[in-house]
Design a protein around this motif. Structure first.
Motif, PDB file in Angstrom:
ATOM      1  N   ALA A  54       3.185   5.190   6.482  1.00 34.22           N
ATOM      2  CA  ALA A  54       3.178   3.904   7.176  1.00 34.22           C
ATOM      3  C   ALA A  54       1.917   3.741   8.016  1.00 34.22           C
ATOM      4  O   ALA A  54       1.337   2.653   8.082  1.00 34.22           O
ATOM      5  CB  ALA A  54       4.418   3.783   8.053  1.00 34.22           C
ATOM      6  N   THR A  55       1.496   4.830   8.654  1.00 38.37           N
ATOM      7  CA  THR A  55       0.298   4.756   9.499  1.00 38.37           C
ATOM      8  C   THR A  55      -0.939   4.445   8.674  1.00 38.37           C
ATOM      9  O   THR A  55      -1.724   3.553   9.018  1.00 38.37           O
ATOM     10  CB  THR A  55       0.093   6.083  10.248  1.00 38.37           C
ATOM     11  OG1 THR A  55       1.249   6.344  11.039  1.00 38.37           O
ATOM     12  CG2 THR A  55      -1.122   6.002  11.151  1.00 38.37           C
TER      13      THR A  55
ATOM     14  N   THR B 295       6.374   5.162 -11.445  1.00 37.23           N
ATOM     15  CA  THR B 295       7.129   3.985 -11.893  1.00 37.23           C
ATOM     16  C   THR B 295       7.176   2.919 -10.800  1.00 37.23           C
ATOM     17  O   THR B 295       6.930   1.734 -11.049  1.00 37.23           O
ATOM     18  CB  THR B 295       8.560   4.391 -12.296  1.00 37.23           C
ATOM     19  OG1 THR B 295       8.506   5.312 -13.378  1.00 37.23           O
ATOM     20  CG2 THR B 295       9.371   3.169 -12.710  1.00 37.23           C
ATOM     21  N   VAL B 296       7.505   3.341  -9.578  1.00 34.33           N
ATOM     22  CA  VAL B 296       7.579   2.392  -8.463  1.00 34.33           C
ATOM     23  C   VAL B 296       6.208   1.797  -8.165  1.00 34.33           C
ATOM     24  O   VAL B 296       6.085   0.589  -7.903  1.00 34.33           O
ATOM     25  CB  VAL B 296       8.149   3.092  -7.207  1.00 34.33           C
ATOM     26  CG1 VAL B 296       8.041   2.177  -5.981  1.00 34.33           C
ATOM     27  CG2 VAL B 296       9.595   3.485  -7.440  1.00 34.33           C
TER      28      VAL B 296
ATOM     29  N   VAL C   3       0.831  -1.202   0.000  1.00 33.00           N
ATOM     30  CA  VAL C   3       0.000   0.000   0.000  1.00 33.00           C
ATOM     31  C   VAL C   3       0.869   1.257   0.000  1.00 33.00           C
ATOM     32  O   VAL C   3       0.597   2.230  -0.712  1.00 33.00           O
ATOM     33  CB  VAL C   3      -0.956  -0.004   1.210  1.00 33.00           C
ATOM     34  CG1 VAL C   3      -1.690   1.320   1.329  1.00 33.00           C
ATOM     35  CG2 VAL C   3      -1.953  -1.149   1.087  1.00 33.00           C
ATOM     36  N   GLN C   4       1.956   1.254   0.790  1.00 33.63           N
ATOM     37  CA  GLN C   4       2.836   2.425   0.831  1.00 33.63           C
ATOM     38  C   GLN C   4       3.447   2.721  -0.537  1.00 33.63           C
ATOM     39  O   GLN C   4       3.560   3.881  -0.945  1.00 33.63           O
ATOM     40  CB  GLN C   4       3.954   2.204   1.852  1.00 33.63           C
ATOM     41  CG  GLN C   4       3.497   2.267   3.300  1.00 33.63           C
ATOM     42  CD  GLN C   4       4.644   2.009   4.256  1.00 33.63           C
ATOM     43  OE1 GLN C   4       5.602   2.760   4.289  1.00 33.63           O
ATOM     44  NE2 GLN C   4       4.550   0.947   5.033  1.00 33.63           N
ATOM     45  N   MET C   5       3.839   1.665  -1.244  1.00 33.03           N
ATOM     46  CA  MET C   5       4.516   1.858  -2.521  1.00 33.03           C
ATOM     47  C   MET C   5       3.535   2.060  -3.679  1.00 33.03           C
ATOM     48  O   MET C   5       3.750   2.906  -4.552  1.00 33.03           O
ATOM     49  CB  MET C   5       5.413   0.644  -2.820  1.00 33.03           C
ATOM     50  CG  MET C   5       6.556   0.491  -1.844  1.00 33.03           C
ATOM     51  SD  MET C   5       7.632   1.961  -1.808  1.00 33.03           S
ATOM     52  CE  MET C   5       9.141   1.258  -1.150  1.00 33.03           C
ATOM     53  N   ALA C   6       2.468   1.285  -3.724  1.00 31.17           N
ATOM     54  CA  ALA C   6       1.539   1.342  -4.859  1.00 31.17           C
ATOM     55  C   ALA C   6       0.525   2.467  -4.725  1.00 31.17           C
ATOM     56  O   ALA C   6      -0.012   2.946  -5.727  1.00 31.17           O
ATOM     57  CB  ALA C   6       0.820   0.013  -5.024  1.00 31.17           C
TER      58      ALA C   6
ATOM     59  N   GLN D 169      10.024   6.367   2.235  1.00 26.87           N
ATOM     60  CA  GLN D 169      10.375   7.777   2.410  1.00 26.87           C
ATOM     61  C   GLN D 169      11.100   8.317   1.165  1.00 26.87           C
ATOM     62  O   GLN D 169      10.835   9.437   0.714  1.00 26.87           O
ATOM     63  CB  GLN D 169      11.266   7.959   3.653  1.00 26.87           C
ATOM     64  CG  GLN D 169      10.576   7.682   4.977  1.00 26.87           C
ATOM     65  CD  GLN D 169      10.410   6.192   5.269  1.00 26.87           C
ATOM     66  OE1 GLN D 169      11.034   5.352   4.619  1.00 26.87           O
ATOM     67  NE2 GLN D 169       9.569   5.872   6.245  1.00 26.87           N
ATOM     68  N   LEU D 170      12.014   7.498   0.607  1.00 26.22           N
ATOM     69  CA  LEU D 170      12.734   7.927  -0.588  1.00 26.22           C
ATOM     70  C   LEU D 170      11.776   8.100  -1.764  1.00 26.22           C
ATOM     71  O   LEU D 170      11.861   9.076  -2.514  1.00 26.22           O
ATOM     72  CB  LEU D 170      13.826   6.896  -0.928  1.00 26.22           C
ATOM     73  CG  LEU D 170      14.775   7.230  -2.088  1.00 26.22           C
ATOM     74  CD1 LEU D 170      16.141   6.613  -1.838  1.00 26.22           C
ATOM     75  CD2 LEU D 170      14.226   6.715  -3.430  1.00 26.22           C
ATOM     76  N   VAL D 171      10.859   7.132  -1.922  1.00 26.39           N
ATOM     77  CA  VAL D 171       9.909   7.183  -3.036  1.00 26.39           C
ATOM     78  C   VAL D 171       8.991   8.393  -2.907  1.00 26.39           C
ATOM     79  O   VAL D 171       8.763   9.137  -3.876  1.00 26.39           O
ATOM     80  CB  VAL D 171       9.083   5.881  -3.115  1.00 26.39           C
ATOM     81  CG1 VAL D 171       7.992   5.997  -4.180  1.00 26.39           C
ATOM     82  CG2 VAL D 171       9.990   4.702  -3.412  1.00 26.39           C
ATOM     83  N   HIS D 172       8.461   8.620  -1.712  1.00 28.31           N
ATOM     84  CA  HIS D 172       7.520   9.723  -1.519  1.00 28.31           C
ATOM     85  C   HIS D 172       8.195  11.080  -1.680  1.00 28.31           C
ATOM     86  O   HIS D 172       7.528  12.079  -1.992  1.00 28.31           O
ATOM     87  CB  HIS D 172       6.866   9.629  -0.134  1.00 28.31           C
ATOM     88  CG  HIS D 172       6.056   8.384   0.049  1.00 28.31           C
ATOM     89  ND1 HIS D 172       5.674   7.913   1.285  1.00 28.31           N
ATOM     90  CD2 HIS D 172       5.570   7.489  -0.854  1.00 28.31           C
ATOM     91  CE1 HIS D 172       4.984   6.792   1.141  1.00 28.31           C
ATOM     92  NE2 HIS D 172       4.916   6.511  -0.147  1.00 28.31           N
TER      93      HIS D 172
END
Length: 501
Positions: free
Chosen positions: A295-296, A445-446, A287-290, A433-436
């Motif tokens: 995180a919460t 892309t991620v 969920v965080q990535m897609a 964190q890096l992706v966001h």
């Protein structure tokens, strides 16, 4: 062995309390691991605080189940509860990581006894008709522990110190022990004396080797050790089956699986571990990535899943106890799980978060509809002298299925994401964190990568539920009896006996 209503309520309260404590210790420690490891100066051994508990609670299930049949479930339950309290006390006083891990092993061993004997005792003191209701109440401890365990562990560690994560078990456990001494009747042993030592040793060795193998296989540096563990597991399982067909009083009576209800019910229990328990650990990352959430917020999807599981677990338990019919629930539940996970594989990126929440709520709803019910049905189909053994079998296939599939999914995610990332990007440095913090194009892309990696995983888990659907159809139709010791009314002629007390 009918009990008075008051004594039965005390018994259920005691069993529910200790089942909750045992389930909570699977989840409450997770948020305290970093604090524990830092305080004891052993960050590299942090994972063993969880692994030691899980491994011990898994491998001893068949041994404890058979022991309950031989000496009586009351003795095993009370001994396990006392050991659990002592181990919880020792965990808090552990001066180093080594002793903490040892204490966690004993805590896991005793937790297995508590979980297993709670189900066995209910089977011995209730009729097949009443059993699903009480199994559902006790079974609710697991999803509730998943919901509140991490939060409770964080609050305790931040305000009282990590030691109290373990010591909080003591006052509640002592109260449950007092209730148990009063409420649990003296249940005669169901199996003849004589313990299958060779079967117990080989089965335990096989499971230890298997669990360690799947834990190591994703690490290239431990690949040789993993392959060696798999070889040991294969040899130990072969020796185990050789021993069981020759044992006078086997730890796992293989002949009971000739009963269609026992075989189909055991397969359904495995589907729960393979199809749902294995994926819940990875849902927040997905969920965080897609969906680009924090995180919460990512915890809302597994929470929705567990809530669905909790609701249907209680509802179907009470409905099955009222009508005596049980077959429809696993049929509908496995179908709902298969369809839900298939839909998850097709969800495009960019949808609002409520979309996967609704779908996974439906998957949890389907799973919970037979999660505890199938244990009651299988118990009712097994001979009375094998109640503990068959209860252990139903539980162990669920736990081993979850452990093995979790390791496989982790390997697939790691390899898949690394292969699809842009050339030159280190997968090890890819964090939410890096992706966001990156530009919108990289986030997209991620998100697409994670969607493409998880899609075949969801399809595979959907296929597992489809296998469960077939197993549910193979359950003989019938009604659970309302009288202890009687056989349920079978709807249509069967070649094999339907569940009985």
């Amino acid at each position: 062995m009918p009990l008075s209503p008051l004594r039965l309520r005390l018994l259920v309260a005691s069993l529910l309390t200790v089942s909750f404590l045992g389930a909570l210790d699977h989840t409450v420690v997770s948020t305290s691991l970093a604090t524990i490891a830092g305080d004891l100066g052993a960050l590299e051994q942090m994972g063993w605080v969880v692994v030691s508990y899980t491994l011990a609670s898994t491998v001893l299930l068949p041994v404890l189940g058979k022991l309950g049949d031989i000496v009586g479930p009351r003795a095993v339950f009370l001994s396990s509860l006392v050991l659990f309290l002592i181990a919880s006390l020792a965990c808090g006083f552990a001066p180093n990581m080594g002793l903490l891990i040892v204490a966690r092993v004993f805590q896991g061993m005793s937790s297995a006894g508590l979980q297993l004997m709670s189900q066995t005792i209910i089977a011995q003191v209730t009729s097949p008709r009443a059993r699903p209701k009480y199994m559902a109440i006790i079974g609710a401890a697991f999803p509730v522990a998943i919901l509140i365990g991490p939060l409770l562990g964080g609050i305790i560690a931040d305000n009282w110190g990590w030691q109290w994560v373990f010591w909080v078990n003591l006052p509640v456990g002592v109260a449950a022990l007092v209730f148990a001494l009063v409420a649990i009747p003296s249940i005669p042993r169901a199996s003849a004396p004589g313990f299958d030592v060779l079967g117990s040793v080989t089965f335990t060795a096989a499971l230890v080797a298997l669990v360690l193998g799947v834990s190591w296989v994703a690490d290239p540096e431990l690949l040789t050790s993993a392959l060696s563990a798999f070889g040991i597991a294969l040899a130990a399982f072969a020796l185990f089956f050789w021993a069981e067909v020759r044992a006078a009083n086997p730890v796992v009576p293989l002949h009971i699986f000739k009963n269609r209800t026992v075989a189909a019910g055991t397969a359904l229990s495995a589907i729960i571990g393979v199809g749902l328990f294995s994926i819940t650990a990875y849902l927040p990352t997905y969920v965080q990535m897609a969906y680009s959430t924090t995180a919460t917020v990512s915890g809302l999807v597994p929470i929705a899943t567990v809530m669905g599981m909790l609701v249907s677990n209680l509802l179907t338990g009470f409905l099955a106890s009222r009508s005596g019919r049980y077959r429809v629930y696993p049929i509908v539940g496995t179908a709902l799980g298969a369809v839900g996970l298939l839909i998850m594989s097709m969800l495009p990126v960019g949808l609002p978060l409520w979309a996967p929440m609704v779908v996974m709520f439906a998957v949890g709803l389907g799973t919970g509809s037979f999660m505890s019910l199938i244990v009651a049905v299988v118990q009712s189909a097994a001979p009375k002298n094998a109640t503990g053994a068959v209860t252990a079998s139903v539980n162990i296939v669920r736990q081993v299925g979850s452990t093995v599939t979790t390791a496989i999914i982790g390997g697939v995610i790691g390899a898949g994401v690394a292969a699809m990332l842009p050339i030159g990007f280190d997968a090890a440095s890819l964090t939410p964190q890096l992706v966001h913090g990156s530009d919108a194009a990289f986030q997209a892309t991620v998100a697409q990568i994670y969607r493409d990696v998880f899609a075949p995983i969801f399809i595979g888990l959907s296929a597992a539920y489809a296998v469960g659907f077939v197993a549910a159809l193979l359950l003989p139709p019938g009604r659970l009896s309302n009288e202890t010791g009687s056989i349920p009314v079978v709807v249509e002629p069967q070649n094999e006996p339907a569940p009985r007390a």
